[in-house]
Design a protein around this motif. Structure first.
Motif, PDB file in Angstrom:
ATOM      1  N   THR A  49      -6.436   3.969  -3.261  1.00  0.00           N
ATOM      2  CA  THR A  49      -5.747   3.770  -1.995  1.00  0.00           C
ATOM      3  C   THR A  49      -4.589   4.741  -1.814  1.00  0.00           C
ATOM      4  O   THR A  49      -4.440   5.363  -0.765  1.00  0.00           O
ATOM      5  N   GLU A  50      -3.774   4.869  -2.840  1.00  0.00           N
ATOM      6  CA  GLU A  50      -2.577   5.711  -2.708  1.00  0.00           C
ATOM      7  C   GLU A  50      -2.958   7.173  -2.562  1.00  0.00           C
ATOM      8  O   GLU A  50      -2.392   7.900  -1.748  1.00  0.00           O
ATOM      9  N   TRP A  86      -4.888  -3.312 -13.353  1.00  0.00           N
ATOM     10  CA  TRP A  86      -4.867  -4.696 -13.823  1.00  0.00           C
ATOM     11  C   TRP A  86      -6.248  -5.102 -14.277  1.00  0.00           C
ATOM     12  O   TRP A  86      -7.247  -4.489 -13.905  1.00  0.00           O
ATOM     13  N   SER A 135      -9.075   4.249   2.806  1.00  0.00           N
ATOM     14  CA  SER A 135      -7.628   4.453   2.875  1.00  0.00           C
ATOM     15  C   SER A 135      -7.314   5.773   3.574  1.00  0.00           C
ATOM     16  O   SER A 135      -6.416   5.857   4.415  1.00  0.00           O
ATOM     17  N   LYS A 141      -3.834 -11.996 -17.572  1.00  0.00           N
ATOM     18  CA  LYS A 141      -3.774 -11.092 -16.442  1.00  0.00           C
ATOM     19  C   LYS A 141      -3.019  -9.870 -16.931  1.00  0.00           C
ATOM     20  O   LYS A 141      -1.801  -9.866 -17.001  1.00  0.00           O
ATOM     21  N   PRO A 167      -4.555  -3.701  -2.771  1.00  0.00           N
ATOM     22  CA  PRO A 167      -5.764  -3.481  -3.562  1.00  0.00           C
ATOM     23  C   PRO A 167      -6.723  -4.664  -3.548  1.00  0.00           C
ATOM     24  O   PRO A 167      -7.822  -4.576  -4.072  1.00  0.00           O
ATOM     25  N   GLY A 168      -6.299  -5.781  -2.954  1.00  0.00           N
ATOM     26  CA  GLY A 168      -7.202  -6.920  -2.894  1.00  0.00           C
ATOM     27  C   GLY A 168      -7.776  -7.119  -1.501  1.00  0.00           C
ATOM     28  O   GLY A 168      -8.499  -8.081  -1.264  1.00  0.00           O
ATOM     29  N   SER A 169      -7.450  -6.210  -0.581  1.00  0.00           N
ATOM     30  CA  SER A 169      -7.803  -6.396   0.839  1.00  0.00           C
ATOM     31  C   SER A 169      -7.395  -7.798   1.290  1.00  0.00           C
ATOM     32  O   SER A 169      -8.154  -8.497   1.961  1.00  0.00           O
ATOM     33  N   GLU A 204     -14.738  -4.429  -2.047  1.00  0.00           N
ATOM     34  CA  GLU A 204     -13.927  -4.371  -3.259  1.00  0.00           C
ATOM     35  C   GLU A 204     -14.820  -4.476  -4.496  1.00  0.00           C
ATOM     36  O   GLU A 204     -15.633  -5.397  -4.600  1.00  0.00           O
ATOM     37  N   GLU A 244      -8.093   5.332   7.367  1.00  0.00           N
ATOM     38  CA  GLU A 244      -7.093   4.508   8.061  1.00  0.00           C
ATOM     39  C   GLU A 244      -5.760   5.239   8.174  1.00  0.00           C
ATOM     40  O   GLU A 244      -5.045   5.102   9.162  1.00  0.00           O
ATOM     41  N   THR A 245      -5.425   6.005   7.147  1.00  0.00           N
ATOM     42  CA  THR A 245      -4.158   6.732   7.178  1.00  0.00           C
ATOM     43  C   THR A 245      -4.201   7.850   8.232  1.00  0.00           C
ATOM     44  O   THR A 245      -3.227   8.079   8.944  1.00  0.00           O
ATOM     45  N   TYR A 248      -1.186   2.372 -11.908  1.00  0.00           N
ATOM     46  CA  TYR A 248      -1.168   0.924 -12.094  1.00  0.00           C
ATOM     47  C   TYR A 248      -2.592   0.417 -12.228  1.00  0.00           C
ATOM     48  O   TYR A 248      -3.481   0.834 -11.491  1.00  0.00           O
ATOM     49  N   ALA A 269     -15.767  -7.949   1.128  1.00  0.00           N
ATOM     50  CA  ALA A 269     -15.613  -6.981   2.229  1.00  0.00           C
ATOM     51  C   ALA A 269     -14.152  -6.568   2.350  1.00  0.00           C
ATOM     52  O   ALA A 269     -13.262  -7.403   2.319  1.00  0.00           O
ATOM     53  N   MET A 270     -13.911  -5.256   2.479  1.00  0.00           N
ATOM     54  CA  MET A 270     -12.525  -4.799   2.577  1.00  0.00           C
ATOM     55  C   MET A 270     -11.921  -5.128   3.938  1.00  0.00           C
ATOM     56  O   MET A 270     -10.737  -5.426   4.044  1.00  0.00           O
ATOM     57  N   ARG A 271     -12.708  -5.024   4.974  1.00  0.00           N
ATOM     58  CA  ARG A 271     -12.198  -5.267   6.325  1.00  0.00           C
ATOM     59  C   ARG A 271     -13.201  -6.113   7.078  1.00  0.00           C
ATOM     60  O   ARG A 271     -14.400  -6.007   6.844  1.00  0.00           O
ATOM     61  N   GLN A 331       2.240  -4.133  -4.057  1.00  0.00           N
ATOM     62  CA  GLN A 331       2.349  -2.961  -3.182  1.00  0.00           C
ATOM     63  C   GLN A 331       3.021  -3.327  -1.866  1.00  0.00           C
ATOM     64  O   GLN A 331       3.831  -2.581  -1.341  1.00  0.00           O
ATOM     65  N   GLN A 349      -1.511  -6.245 -16.853  1.00  0.00           N
ATOM     66  CA  GLN A 349      -1.024  -5.304 -15.854  1.00  0.00           C
ATOM     67  C   GLN A 349      -0.407  -4.116 -16.580  1.00  0.00           C
ATOM     68  O   GLN A 349       0.458  -4.304 -17.443  1.00  0.00           O
ATOM     69  N   ARG A 404      -7.951   0.890  -9.013  1.00  0.00           N
ATOM     70  CA  ARG A 404      -8.106   0.518  -7.614  1.00  0.00           C
ATOM     71  C   ARG A 404      -6.934   1.006  -6.749  1.00  0.00           C
ATOM     72  O   ARG A 404      -7.135   1.488  -5.632  1.00  0.00           O
ATOM     73  N   ILE A 405      -5.720   0.866  -7.245  1.00  0.00           N
ATOM     74  CA  ILE A 405      -4.569   1.242  -6.419  1.00  0.00           C
ATOM     75  C   ILE A 405      -4.474   2.745  -6.264  1.00  0.00           C
ATOM     76  O   ILE A 405      -4.072   3.256  -5.224  1.00  0.00           O
ATOM     77  N   LYS A 453      -3.992  -8.871   6.569  1.00  0.00           N
ATOM     78  CA  LYS A 453      -4.521  -8.509   7.891  1.00  0.00           C
ATOM     79  C   LYS A 453      -3.369  -8.442   8.869  1.00  0.00           C
ATOM     80  O   LYS A 453      -2.448  -9.252   8.806  1.00  0.00           O
ATOM     81  N   LYS A 512      -7.194 -13.798  -2.431  1.00  0.00           N
ATOM     82  CA  LYS A 512      -7.608 -12.421  -2.716  1.00  0.00           C
ATOM     83  C   LYS A 512      -6.483 -11.601  -3.314  1.00  0.00           C
ATOM     84  O   LYS A 512      -6.707 -10.538  -3.883  1.00  0.00           O
ATOM     85  N   THR A 556      -3.310  -1.259   4.417  1.00  0.00           N
ATOM     86  CA  THR A 556      -4.175  -0.240   3.809  1.00  0.00           C
ATOM     87  C   THR A 556      -3.993  -0.208   2.298  1.00  0.00           C
ATOM     88  O   THR A 556      -4.953  -0.048   1.543  1.00  0.00           O
ATOM     89  N   ALA A 557      -2.767  -0.385   1.841  1.00  0.00           N
ATOM     90  CA  ALA A 557      -2.468  -0.207   0.413  1.00  0.00           C
ATOM     91  C   ALA A 557      -2.888  -1.387  -0.449  1.00  0.00           C
ATOM     92  O   ALA A 557      -3.084  -1.243  -1.647  1.00  0.00           O
TER      93      ALA A 557
END
Ligand SMILES: Cc1cc2nc3c(=O)[nH]c(=O)nc-3n(C[C@H](O)[C@H](O)[C@H](O)COP(=O)(O)OP(=O)(O)OC[C@H]3O[C@@H](n4cnc5c(N)ncnc54)[C@H](O)[C@@H]3O)c2cc1C
Ligand code: SF4
Lengths: 427, 64
Positions: free
Chosen positions: A293-294, A324, A11, A331, B56-58, A37, A14-15, A322, A56-58, B15, A333, A289-290, B61, B9, B53-54
């Motif tokens: 990123t933040e 979950w 994150s 679920k 959380p589950g990727s 992840e 990328e930012t 946050y 995979a994230m990306r 977000q 949250q 997790r969030i 795209k 996902k 980017t934000a």
């Protein structure tokens, strides 16, 4: 430069790019895998619904698009703050203009665990592969620890009746430290109804084994819970050893100011960062997790601003935390701060239908409500409940509005429950 | 820019709907992402990249 190639590190990287930084951007990570992840590891991947590639994230093209000098399988060994260099395991020195520390945490383990096969933690893809191999042979599973991670593992392994699972914990009900005794008791009932055996209020004294393989978990009361596989879900340790002697303050994580800065031009983000949360007036470290990123994004912005490469001034990092967790149809949250609560109120609970459990709980400390937990609450209502805890507020300001919002769910089949948590028990 | 979501996902954290409300919303029942505008105009691209980017589950795209 970014140290740690996971949620917070990616994150941040990328930012930096999104905000126009076009210089060299080195990202090092000691795992061999490109960023992935972790949350699915105890959920969809453990149940077998997803294969590992899905974490995979990306995709490679998106990673290429960020033009990172991504160095995997490379560990940082030291930090020379004055010389602005990171020292790598192989002795190489990497100079930086700015540094973002995102080295996360690792799973805590038990003394003697290494010596026995069949004993696992679950933090990485490699951990998962090893655990899977051990589960392959079937048999019984003991999960040590009843936090959200341990209970997710229990639920994923009992789903499809794949394994017989016993959870061993020093808590009196599952997730007591995180969610309080009343909510923990309700959630524990759901786990029991799914066939999970719970050994609560038990201290683990060690592991039993025969011929190098684990055979059970020893308890303080003298009994041994037999198990062919043991999963340890007993918390985490921040990855800060490499910062020893650097001059940075390490105190349950990298100690940061309100801007996530640990030193001039050095920031920390994600699970490893322990920063001053201005809204709550106390230092906070979360393993969410969030947040990774933040905080990675805010750290990147603040670094650019400090370098004079962003037009906006630095911003204090004041998120509404946050988190979950998925367990069966639950679920969960949670928004805001739940830890350290001395009073928990549960204005709505209907757990009769195991496929549609619904619950809302508020968490307060010293008379100020700081967090809310929901499960099965429609997103629109949950967003409003979140709005109630963005700033700490007295109960009087919350109860009426919460009741109004929750009335939209119809009346629970059971009358709503209101209970107090035991004082001071929660972390 | 083309926006793609992997609904499997998505973990319904919302977000994306906060960061780019013109492009994303959430399902009223389960909170899963809804792509309102799969080809958003240029002035929304930065917000979309922020959401990518934000997430959380990727799960998101942005394709060029
Ligand atoms: C099984 C599991 C389930 C989870 N489920 C949820 C959930 O449902 N909801 C939720 O909100 N959160 C969940 N989490 C937590 C979430 O995954 C973390 O908050 C998140 O991964 C934190 O990201 P991070 O980048 O800060 O740290 P990490 O993901 O820990 O990444 C740090 C990286 O840095 C590397 N590193 C460490 N030291 C060095 C070094 N010296 N040099 C180079 N690299 C180094 C590490 O190997 C790692 O790859 C879960 C975590 C796990 C393990
Ligand atoms: S941010 Fe990601 S996980 Fe959250 S609702 Fe949007 S797509 Fe789903």
């Amino acid at each position: 430069m970014v140290a740690g190639a996971s949620a917070a590190g990616l994150s941040a990287a990328e930012t930096l790019r999104r905000k126009g930084y076009d210089g060299r951007l080195v990202v090092i990570g000691d795992e061999p895998h490109p960023p992935y992840e972790r949350p699915p590891l105890s959920k969809q991947v453990l149940t077998g619904e997803w294969d590992e590639q899905r974490t995979a994230m990306r995709d490679p093209a998106a990673l290429d698009g960020s033009a990172l000098d991504l160095r995997l399988g490379v560990r940082a060994r030291g930090l020379d703050l004055g010389g602005r260099r990171v020292i790598l395991d192989d002795g190489e020195h990497l100079a930086f203009d700015g540094l973002i520390i995102a080295t996360g945490v690792r799973a805590r383990t038990l003394a003697g665990a290494q010596a026995l096969s069949g004993v696992h933690t679950l933090r990485t893809l490699d951990d998962l592969a090893a655990l899977r191999a051990s589960l392959w042979a079937g048999g019984t599973v003991a999960v040590v620890g009843s936090g959200p991670l341990g209970m997710e593992v229990a639920s994923s392994l009992t789903a499809r009746n794949a394994h017989e699972v016993t959870v061993i914990t020093d808590e009196s009900v599952p997730m007591e430290r995180v969610f309080g005794p009343a909510v923990g008791e309700m959630l524990g009932r759901i786990h029991r109804s799914r066939g999970v055996k719970l050994h609560t209020g038990q201290t683990v004294t060690g592991l039993a084994g025969t011929r190098g393989r684990v055979s059970g978990v020893r308890l303080a009361d003298g009994t041994t819970v037999p198990a062919d596989t043991v999963v340890l879900a007993i918390g985490s340790v921040p990855n800060t050893e490499w910062l020893a002697g650097s001059g940075l303050t390490v105190d349950r994580g990298v100690r940061c100011d309100a801007y996530s800065a640990a030193a001039p031009l050095v920031y920390a983000a994600g699970d490893v960062a322990h920063w001053d949360h201005r809204v709550h007036g106390e230092p906070v470290r979360t393993e969410h997790r969030i947040n990774a990123t933040e905080q990675g994004a805010v750290a990147a912005h603040n670094l650019l601003s400090e370098l004079g490469a962003a037009p906006e001034p630095r911003a204090a990092y004041t998120p509404v935390p946050y988190f979950w967790s998925d367990q069966y149809a639950l679920k969960l949250q949670a928004y805001g701060l739940l830890h350290g609560a001395d009073r928990v109120e549960v204005p709505y609970a209907d757990l009769d239908d195991p496929d549609r459990p619904r619950l809302a709980a508020f968490y307060a400390r010293q008379g100020l409500v700081r967090g809310v937990l929901g499960t099965g609450i429609p997103p629109r209502v949950l967003r409003e409940l979140r709005g109630l805890v963005t700033l700490p507020k007295p109960w009087e300001d919350i109860r009426g509005r919460a009741a109004e919002l929750l009335a939209a769910l119809g009346s629970p089949r059971h009358p709503a429950v209101t209970r107090d948590a035991d004082r001071g028990k929660a972390r | 820019m083309k926006v793609v979501a992997d609904y499997d996902k998505c973990c319904a954290a919302g977000q994306c709907a906060i960061l780019a409300p013109d492009v994303f919303d959430q399902d009223e029942d389960d909170g899963i992402v809804l792509v309102l505008d799969p080809e958003p105009p240029a002035h929304l691209h930065d917000a979309v990249l922020q959401a990518v980017t934000a997430c959380p589950g990727s799960a998101l795209k942005a394709l060029r």
